[in-house]
Design a protein around this motif. Structure first.
Motif, PDB file in Angstrom:
ATOM      1  N   LYS A   1      12.065 -42.969 -45.554  1.00 13.61           N
ATOM      2  CA  LYS A   1      13.186 -42.527 -46.374  1.00 13.61           C
ATOM      3  C   LYS A   1      13.819 -41.318 -45.715  1.00 13.61           C
ATOM      4  CE  LYS A   1      14.639 -41.936 -51.130  1.00 13.61           C
ATOM      5  NZ  LYS A   1      14.248 -42.027 -52.552  1.00 13.61           N
ATOM      6  N   PHE A   2      15.118 -41.431 -45.470  1.00 12.51           N
ATOM      7  CA  PHE A   2      15.851 -40.399 -44.741  1.00 12.51           C
ATOM      8  C   PHE A   2      15.172 -40.190 -43.388  1.00 12.51           C
ATOM      9  CE2 PHE A   2      16.373 -39.278 -49.330  1.00 12.51           C
ATOM     10  CZ  PHE A   2      17.673 -39.751 -49.440  1.00 12.51           C
ATOM     11  N   ASN A   3      14.650 -39.006 -43.124  1.00 13.19           N
ATOM     12  CA  ASN A   3      14.012 -38.754 -41.827  1.00 13.19           C
ATOM     13  C   ASN A   3      12.501 -38.560 -41.966  1.00 13.19           C
ATOM     14  OD1 ASN A   3      14.027 -36.324 -43.124  1.00 13.19           O
ATOM     15  ND2 ASN A   3      14.913 -35.138 -41.428  1.00 13.19           N
ATOM     16  N   VAL A   4      11.921 -39.176 -43.003  1.00 16.44           N
ATOM     17  CA  VAL A   4      10.486 -39.041 -43.277  1.00 16.44           C
ATOM     18  C   VAL A   4       9.792 -40.388 -43.098  1.00 16.44           C
ATOM     19  CG1 VAL A   4       8.745 -38.461 -45.001  1.00 16.44           C
ATOM     20  CG2 VAL A   4      10.865 -37.120 -44.867  1.00 16.44           C
ATOM     21  N   PHE A   5       8.674 -40.375 -42.382  1.00 14.59           N
ATOM     22  CA  PHE A   5       7.857 -41.567 -42.145  1.00 14.59           C
ATOM     23  C   PHE A   5       6.512 -41.360 -42.836  1.00 14.59           C
ATOM     24  CE2 PHE A   5       4.730 -44.099 -39.929  1.00 14.59           C
ATOM     25  CZ  PHE A   5       5.385 -45.237 -39.480  1.00 14.59           C
ATOM     26  N   LEU A   6       6.215 -42.195 -43.843  1.00 15.22           N
ATOM     27  CA  LEU A   6       4.933 -42.149 -44.546  1.00 15.22           C
ATOM     28  C   LEU A   6       4.166 -43.423 -44.222  1.00 15.22           C
ATOM     29  CD1 LEU A   6       6.047 -40.851 -48.066  1.00 15.22           C
ATOM     30  CD2 LEU A   6       4.989 -39.530 -46.224  1.00 15.22           C
ATOM     31  N   GLY A   7       3.003 -43.282 -43.595  1.00 13.28           N
ATOM     32  CA  GLY A   7       2.260 -44.452 -43.147  1.00 13.28           C
ATOM     33  C   GLY A   7       0.821 -44.464 -43.618  1.00 13.28           C
ATOM     34  N   TRP A   8       0.269 -45.673 -43.673  1.00 13.73           N
ATOM     35  CA  TRP A   8      -1.137 -45.872 -44.026  1.00 13.73           C
ATOM     36  C   TRP A   8      -1.744 -46.827 -43.008  1.00 13.73           C
ATOM     37  CZ3 TRP A   8      -4.580 -43.644 -47.156  1.00 13.73           C
ATOM     38  CH2 TRP A   8      -5.790 -44.307 -47.375  1.00 13.73           C
ATOM     39  N   CYS A   9      -2.791 -46.369 -42.305  1.00 14.56           N
ATOM     40  CA  CYS A   9      -3.450 -47.213 -41.308  1.00 14.56           C
ATOM     41  C   CYS A   9      -4.234 -48.322 -41.993  1.00 14.56           C
ATOM     42  CB  CYS A   9      -4.401 -46.386 -40.452  1.00 14.56           C
ATOM     43  SG  CYS A   9      -3.595 -45.085 -39.523  1.00 14.56           S
ATOM     44  N   ILE A  10      -4.134 -49.510 -41.467  1.00 17.77           N
ATOM     45  CA  ILE A  10      -4.856 -50.652 -42.014  1.00 17.77           C
ATOM     46  C   ILE A  10      -6.161 -50.827 -41.251  1.00 17.77           C
ATOM     47  CG2 ILE A  10      -4.761 -53.119 -42.489  1.00 17.77           C
ATOM     48  CD1 ILE A  10      -1.729 -52.934 -42.405  1.00 17.77           C
ATOM     49  N   GLY A  11      -7.279 -50.750 -41.959  1.00 13.97           N
ATOM     50  CA  GLY A  11      -8.569 -51.013 -41.332  1.00 13.97           C
ATOM     51  C   GLY A  11      -9.039 -49.883 -40.446  1.00 13.97           C
ATOM     52  N   SER A  12      -8.922 -50.048 -39.145  1.00 12.32           N
ATOM     53  CA  SER A  12      -9.447 -49.083 -38.187  1.00 12.32           C
ATOM     54  C   SER A  12      -8.552 -49.062 -36.955  1.00 12.32           C
ATOM     55  CB  SER A  12     -10.878 -49.460 -37.775  1.00 12.32           C
ATOM     56  OG  SER A  12     -11.731 -49.540 -38.890  1.00 12.32           O
ATOM     57  N   ILE A  13      -8.908 -48.214 -36.009  1.00 14.29           N
ATOM     58  CA  ILE A  13      -8.332 -48.292 -34.671  1.00 14.29           C
ATOM     59  C   ILE A  13      -9.266 -49.171 -33.851  1.00 14.29           C
ATOM     60  CG2 ILE A  13      -7.790 -47.035 -32.548  1.00 14.29           C
ATOM     61  CD1 ILE A  13      -7.111 -44.608 -34.270  1.00 14.29           C
ATOM     62  N   ALA A  14      -8.747 -50.242 -33.302  1.00 15.54           N
ATOM     63  CA  ALA A  14      -9.545 -51.113 -32.441  1.00 15.54           C
ATOM     64  C   ALA A  14      -9.370 -50.653 -31.002  1.00 15.54           C
ATOM     65  CB  ALA A  14      -9.109 -52.565 -32.593  1.00 15.54           C
ATOM     66  N   GLY A  15     -10.480 -50.271 -30.369  1.00 16.91           N
ATOM     67  CA  GLY A  15     -10.391 -49.791 -28.999  1.00 16.91           C
ATOM     68  C   GLY A  15     -10.677 -48.306 -28.915  1.00 16.91           C
ATOM     69  N   ASP A  16     -10.135 -47.665 -27.890  1.00 21.34           N
ATOM     70  CA  ASP A  16     -10.373 -46.244 -27.629  1.00 21.34           C
ATOM     71  C   ASP A  16      -9.482 -45.391 -28.524  1.00 21.34           C
ATOM     72  OD1 ASP A  16     -10.444 -43.611 -26.521  1.00 21.34           O
ATOM     73  OD2 ASP A  16     -11.134 -44.455 -24.619  1.00 21.34           O
ATOM     74  N   VAL A  17     -10.089 -44.700 -29.500  1.00 29.58           N
ATOM     75  CA  VAL A  17      -9.298 -43.966 -30.491  1.00 29.58           C
ATOM     76  C   VAL A  17      -8.504 -42.822 -29.873  1.00 29.58           C
ATOM     77  CG1 VAL A  17     -10.876 -44.568 -32.356  1.00 29.58           C
ATOM     78  CG2 VAL A  17     -11.210 -42.421 -31.119  1.00 29.58           C
ATOM     79  N   THR A  18      -8.938 -42.306 -28.720  1.00 32.41           N
ATOM     80  CA  THR A  18      -8.213 -41.197 -28.102  1.00 32.41           C
ATOM     81  C   THR A  18      -6.837 -41.614 -27.606  1.00 32.41           C
ATOM     82  OG1 THR A  18      -9.198 -41.607 -25.915  1.00 32.41           O
ATOM     83  CG2 THR A  18     -10.369 -40.098 -27.386  1.00 32.41           C
ATOM     84  N   SER A  19      -6.605 -42.916 -27.503  1.00 30.22           N
ATOM     85  CA  SER A  19      -5.289 -43.393 -27.070  1.00 30.22           C
ATOM     86  C   SER A  19      -4.216 -43.100 -28.117  1.00 30.22           C
ATOM     87  CB  SER A  19      -5.343 -44.899 -26.785  1.00 30.22           C
ATOM     88  OG  SER A  19      -6.255 -45.178 -25.741  1.00 30.22           O
ATOM     89  N   PHE A  20      -4.657 -42.842 -29.357  1.00 32.12           N
ATOM     90  CA  PHE A  20      -3.710 -42.504 -30.422  1.00 32.12           C
ATOM     91  C   PHE A  20      -3.804 -41.013 -30.744  1.00 32.12           C
ATOM     92  CE2 PHE A  20      -3.858 -47.099 -31.062  1.00 32.12           C
ATOM     93  CZ  PHE A  20      -2.507 -47.377 -31.227  1.00 32.12           C
ATOM     94  N   HIS A  21      -3.551 -40.202 -29.725  1.00 29.50           N
ATOM     95  CA  HIS A  21      -3.503 -38.752 -29.903  1.00 29.50           C
ATOM     96  C   HIS A  21      -2.343 -38.400 -30.829  1.00 29.50           C
ATOM     97  CE1 HIS A  21      -2.844 -34.505 -28.940  1.00 29.50           C
ATOM     98  NE2 HIS A  21      -4.078 -34.485 -28.434  1.00 29.50           N
ATOM     99  N   LYS A  22      -2.578 -37.442 -31.705  1.00 27.96           N
ATOM    100  CA  LYS A  22      -1.583 -37.067 -32.712  1.00 27.96           C
ATOM    101  C   LYS A  22      -0.201 -36.809 -32.115  1.00 27.96           C
ATOM    102  CE  LYS A  22      -0.332 -33.154 -35.664  1.00 27.96           C
ATOM    103  NZ  LYS A  22      -0.765 -31.862 -36.225  1.00 27.96           N
ATOM    104  N   ASP A  23      -0.123 -35.950 -31.126  1.00 31.28           N
ATOM    105  CA  ASP A  23       1.183 -35.553 -30.591  1.00 31.28           C
ATOM    106  C   ASP A  23       1.927 -36.742 -29.996  1.00 31.28           C
ATOM    107  OD1 ASP A  23       0.554 -32.976 -31.341  1.00 31.28           O
ATOM    108  OD2 ASP A  23      -0.169 -32.399 -29.349  1.00 31.28           O
TER     109      ASP A  23
END
Length: 322
Positions: A63-85
Motif C-alpha cells: 500500500k502506497f510505498n509500504v511492503f508488508l510480507g509474511w514468509c511461507i514455511g522456511s528458507i530452503a537452502g543457505d539462509v545467509t543468501s537472504f541478508h536483510k540489506d
C-alpha cells in the motif's frame, strides 16, 4: 554479489526447494496460488550469492510505498543468501516501495548454525510472537509396528480400541472429496467445539490448488462421519493439517485410528518426516497430551523472525495491529 530472481514456474520451484533439507511443505508453489485466491500477492524468490542458493516465498500486501510480507514455511537452502540489506534493496527496487517489514515463522527444526546465520544476516527475533515454537516430529522411517510400540501404553490401548470401533475408514486426497460435505462436517464440529476450521469458500480455494497435496482420513459410524484428519505434504515431508472429531468420535477413539491411518498412507507415499504442527503444554494441554502420547521427538522450531528498515512500521504492526 547476490542475484535475486522471481520464479513463476510451479514445477521448477517445487523441484528446486526439495534439494534442501530445510524446505517445508507450505513452501510449495500451490500454497502460494491458494493465498492469491485469498487476496494476497506472492513473491517466489531465488537468491544466488556467489553459488550459495536459497529460496524464499513471501505473501505480501503493498500500500502506497509500504511492503508488508509474511514468509511461507522456511528458507530452503543457505539462509545467509537472504541478508536483510540485500533483500530489502531488491524488494524496494522490484516493487517500487520504500518501507519494508517481513515477518516469518520458520517451521524447520532449530539448528544453532542456522540461527546464527539469520542473526549474522541481520534478521531479528520477532518482537511479538503469534504461535508456539515447539512441535513433535514423527520419524516415519520406523516401521508401523515400531511407531505403535514407541507410543505410551494408554495411546497404544486407544489405537487398538479405535480400530475395533471404527470399521468404515476412508483415506483419499482432498480432490476425491466433495468440498460441501467437508464444509458441513466442519460446521457441525464447530458447533460442538469452537476450533479454527475453514469455511466452504476457503475449502474450495484450497481444493482448486492443493487437491493432490492434502490427504484426508475419515471415519463413519452409523453412516455419519464422526472424525477427520488430514496432512499436507511435499516430497518426503508432511505436516498435520486438519484434525477434528465430534462427541461420538471422541467416545470411539477415532482420532487415534485416523492418525495411524495417515501414517500408513504417508509411508506409502515415501514420506519420512511428519510434523505434528505445534505443541503448547501450557495453553493447550489436551492437544499436547494427545500428541505427546506418540512419544516421538519433541523439538524447538527455528521460530518467528522478522526484518524491517523502519522501526516505526515494525512497532505499529507488532504492537497495534497484531
Amino acid at each position: 554479489m547476490v542475484v535475486f530472481e522471481l520464479i513463476d514456474n510451479r514445477d521448477s520451484w517445487n523441484k528446486e526447494i526439495q534439494k534442501y533439507n530445510n524446505y517445508n511443505p507450505y513452501q510449495q508453489y500451490e500454497w502460494g496460488e491458494y493465498k492469491k485466491k485469498l487476496g494476497w500477492k506472492v513473491a517466489s524468490i531465488k537468491a544466488n550469492d556467489n553459488g550459495k542458493i536459497a529460496y524464499l516465498q513471501i505473501t505480501y500486501k503493498k500500500k502506497f510505498n509500504v511492503f508488508l510480507g509474511w514468509c511461507i514455511g522456511s528458507i530452503a537452502g543457505d539462509v545467509t543468501s537472504f541478508h536483510k540489506d540485500n533483500l530489502i534493496d531488491f524488494i524496494n527496487k522490484t516493487f517500487n516501495t520504500k518501507y519494508v517489514l517481513i515477518k516469518s515463522n520458520f517451521t524447520n527444526i532449530l539448528e544453532f548454525e542456522e540461527s546464527i546465520s539469520l542473526y549474522s544476516s541481520k534478521w531479528t527475533k520477532a518482537s511479538k510472537k503469534i504461535s508456539v515454537d515447539y512441535t513433535i516430529y514423527v520419524d516415519l522411517k520406523n516401521s508401523y509396528e515400531d511407531l505403535l510400540a514407541n507410543c505410551s501404553n494408554n495411546f497404544r490401548k486407544n489405537v487398538k480400541r479405535g480400530y475395533s470401533k471404527n470399521l468404515d475408514i476412508e483415506v483419499k486426497t482432498l480432490g476425491e472429496y466433495n468440498e460441501e460435505e467437508i464444509s458441513q462436517l466442519f460446521l457441525r464440529f464447530k458447533e460442538i467445539k469452537d476450533v479454527p476450521l475453514p469455511n466452504l469458500d476457503e475449502i474450495k480455494k484450497i481444493k482448486e490448488n492443493l487437491s493432490k497435496s492434502i490427504v484426508i482420513a475419515t471415519s463413519k459410524i452409523d453412516n455419519e462421519i464422526v472424525g477427520l484428519r488430514a496432512f499436507l505434504y511435499l516430497g518426503h515431508k508432511a505436516l498435520d493439517f486438519w484434525a477434528t472429531t465430534d462427541s461420538i468420535g471422541r467416545n470411539n477413539y477415532t482420532s487415534y485410528v485416523l492418525l495411524f491411518e495417515l501414517f500408513k498412507k504417508a509411508k506409502e507415499l515415501g514420506i519420512t518426516e511428519y510434523d505434528m504442527t505445534g505443541i503448547d503444554p501450557l495453553n493447550n494441554q489436551s492437544v499436547y497430551s494427545f500428541k505427546n502420547g506418540l512419544r516421538a521427538k519433541k523439538v524447538e522450531k527455528l521460530g518467528e523472525w522478522e526484518l524491517s528498515n523502519s522501526k516505526l512500521l515494525s512497532f505499529l504492526i507488532n504492537k497495534i495491529y497484531l
